[in-house]
Design an enzyme around this catalytic site. Sequence first.
Site, mmCIF file in Angstrom:
data_model
loop_
_atom_site.group_PDB
_atom_site.id
_atom_site.type_symbol
_atom_site.label_atom_id
_atom_site.label_comp_id
_atom_site.label_asym_id
_atom_site.label_seq_id
_atom_site.Cartn_x
_atom_site.Cartn_y
_atom_site.Cartn_z
ATOM 1 C CB CYS A 64 26.717 28.135 -33.839
ATOM 2 S SG CYS A 64 27.422 27.770 -35.462
ATOM 3 C CD GLU A 115 -1.022 -0.374 3.734
ATOM 4 O OE1 GLU A 115 -1.854 0.488 4.019
ATOM 5 O OE2 GLU A 115 -0.886 -1.445 4.349
ATOM 6 C CB CYS A 118 30.792 24.453 -37.627
ATOM 7 S SG CYS A 118 30.109 26.003 -37.004
ATOM 8 C CB CYS A 147 30.190 26.721 -33.392
ATOM 9 S SG CYS A 147 29.283 25.176 -33.528
ATOM 10 C CE LYS A 156 10.720 5.972 3.534
ATOM 11 N NZ LYS A 156 11.841 6.784 3.954
ATOM 12 C CG ASP A 212 6.085 12.549 2.836
ATOM 13 O OD1 ASP A 212 6.435 12.228 3.985
ATOM 14 O OD2 ASP A 212 6.742 13.298 2.101
ATOM 15 C CE1 TYR A 215 -0.638 3.428 9.385
ATOM 16 C CE2 TYR A 215 -0.791 5.120 7.693
ATOM 17 C CZ TYR A 215 -0.325 4.693 8.925
ATOM 18 O OH TYR A 215 0.436 5.529 9.681
ATOM 19 C CE LYS A 267 7.298 5.066 5.239
ATOM 20 N NZ LYS A 267 6.979 6.422 5.711
ATOM 21 C CB CYS A 298 26.503 24.864 -37.766
ATOM 22 S SG CYS A 298 26.997 23.957 -36.297
HETATM 23 ZN ZN ZN Z 1 28.355 25.602 -35.480
#
Ligand code: ZN
Length: 659
Positions: free
Chosen positions: A421, A114, A406, A403, A309, A118, A223, A116, A426
């Site tokens: 770039c 079941e 390239c 870049c 957990k 929090d 529970y 848990k 490219c």
């Molecule tokens: Zn480039």
Amino acid sequence: MTQTEAKERIEKLKKLIDKYRYQYHVLNRLEISEEALDSLKHELKKLEDEFPDLVTPDSPTQRVAGKPLKEFKKIRHETKMLSLEDVFSEEEFSEWLTRIKKLAPRDTFRFYAEPKFDGLALSVVYENGILKYAATRGDGEIGENVTQNVRTIESVPLNVEEKGKIEVRGEAIITKKNFEAINKVQKKKDGQIYANPRNLAAGSLRQLDPKITASRRLDFFSYDLLGMGLKNHSEEHKTLRKLGFKTGGDLERRCEGAEEVFKHYKGIAERRDKLPYNIDGLVVSVDSNKLYKKLGVVGKAPRGAAAFKFSPKEATTKVEDIIVQVGRTGALTPVAVLRPVEIGGVTVSRATLHNEDEIKRLGLKIGDSVIVGRAGDVIPDVRKVLKGLRTGHEREFHMPKHCPVCKHEVKKAHGDVISYCVNKSCPARHRENLYHFVSRKAFNIDGLGPKILDAFLDNGLIQDAADIFELKEGDIAPLERFGEKSAQNIIEAIKNSRRIPLARFLYALGILHVGEETAIDLAEHFGSLDKLEKADLEELQKVPNIGEVVARSTYDWFRDGRNKNFLKKLLKYVEIENPKRKKPGKLAGKTFVFTGELESMSRDEAKTKVRNLGGDPSETVSKNTGYVVVGENPGSKYEKAKKLGVKIIDEKEFFQLVK
Ligand SMILES: [Zn+2]
């Protein structure tokens, strides 16, 4: 009204109110409105005021009745409230199982798994069918008497159909939504801000004034059921539901063995983020209460149950390097290369750093120890630098001037935090453009993801997106990893994508600044690719929502020689559907901007509604915006709308307009 008549009426009212309370707060549905329910409560209250002798402790009016306390009284639990041993993996779970099986080798092990929750553990005791008292867990032996406060929780029944003394254990929680709403209010009045829903649930239950607790709208999931001598844990849950308590619903189930537990665990872990409240794992108990008892207790924990957990959503690790990736538009994104670490069940070795400013904000250096987080399916990100762990060997990171793919020069637009770039050919940009071309909102070619496109590119099967339409089954099948079947599927998907609406086609081209919305605006305004291609700058700027920058990049795109050739090639394979000329709808000429979350529909649905009526959804607020539709948690667009004096409407008003 006579005393006898009043008594009869009061009894009936109490029954009815309790029935609707149960429907609303336990089953999450309501046959009558909340207002009608309040009105019933009001009538009851008036009658009880008139005949005070007839007030009973289980009356719905008695939920918020107590005066503020000076302090909480202590209560000793009749049966100790134990804590659970944690396990974090299937392996650890199996170890736990092996251990306890040794203690009872002849027994059959079935489990009950079941959620848990929090929140804050509570014990609620009933005698003669009436809620007698409720206590926090405390140290497991002695807790605090929080009866007054627990009575305000609507999902806790004040009476049950069980005359013997019973104890119900469960968790008081606050939903994620309520948590945010309450913190917002707290912030406004400079009150305490709570770190998480559990924190808030605990803080709300430990209020001396029950009116404050009531205002927090706590919920309660049960529970454990003690005192009825039931044989199995699963029976306890069944009985709890029968008595009118909420349990884990479809998040809980009986499991025959470890494999079934693992399967259930995985299913819940996937749904976890979408649940309205926080859970941090599964509680797995042996189902037989007899076996549970036989296994006994070690330290403060029973051997017969374990908290399985979920793996945490954050972890600490080291940033070993920072690399730079080039996107479709040429945008350079710094990415942290991490020492691999497990977060939420996945091994993470990269985290996005978004842009240079983010690195500055974090104060991140290469070699730093950091906290990395992961939410849902989003790319993990670096949340915090642990500067206290520095050794002095960390290195500063600088955004490259060229870049990384390239070597072309990198530029930053004025006021922009992102470097680009600017090389149109490219290879990195080219690759990303291909990914974009086949993506869901563009050509939407099923099964053609980045990995397959990479394989096509690397094997020289395609040079550009148009080549995709030339692919044959025989080209694909021999490639590593592709069988005949998937090759056939891909060819089929490519064929099916050839007919495409103009807006999607424009979006697929990957013109800088032309997103989904802008593509639709362009398509509807020009009606055909031909007209758009020929449009000059001035004409482009006449399109609703399109400013100088977008007009310029669109204009430039269609005049670039390389793009012209590509388009010519592409049009040999593709059939474009032009948008139908619409009759002007009732929202014609009106632009709509959405901010915040809508309750009854997604933003995409709302935009479609606007479009269908001839209106124009937009992303940015300007003086010319017709309406700003404000949902929950609106962003900066809301502020901007207020500043510009644009008409602001809420979801209800929006519905009136599009009805
Ligand atoms: Zn480039």
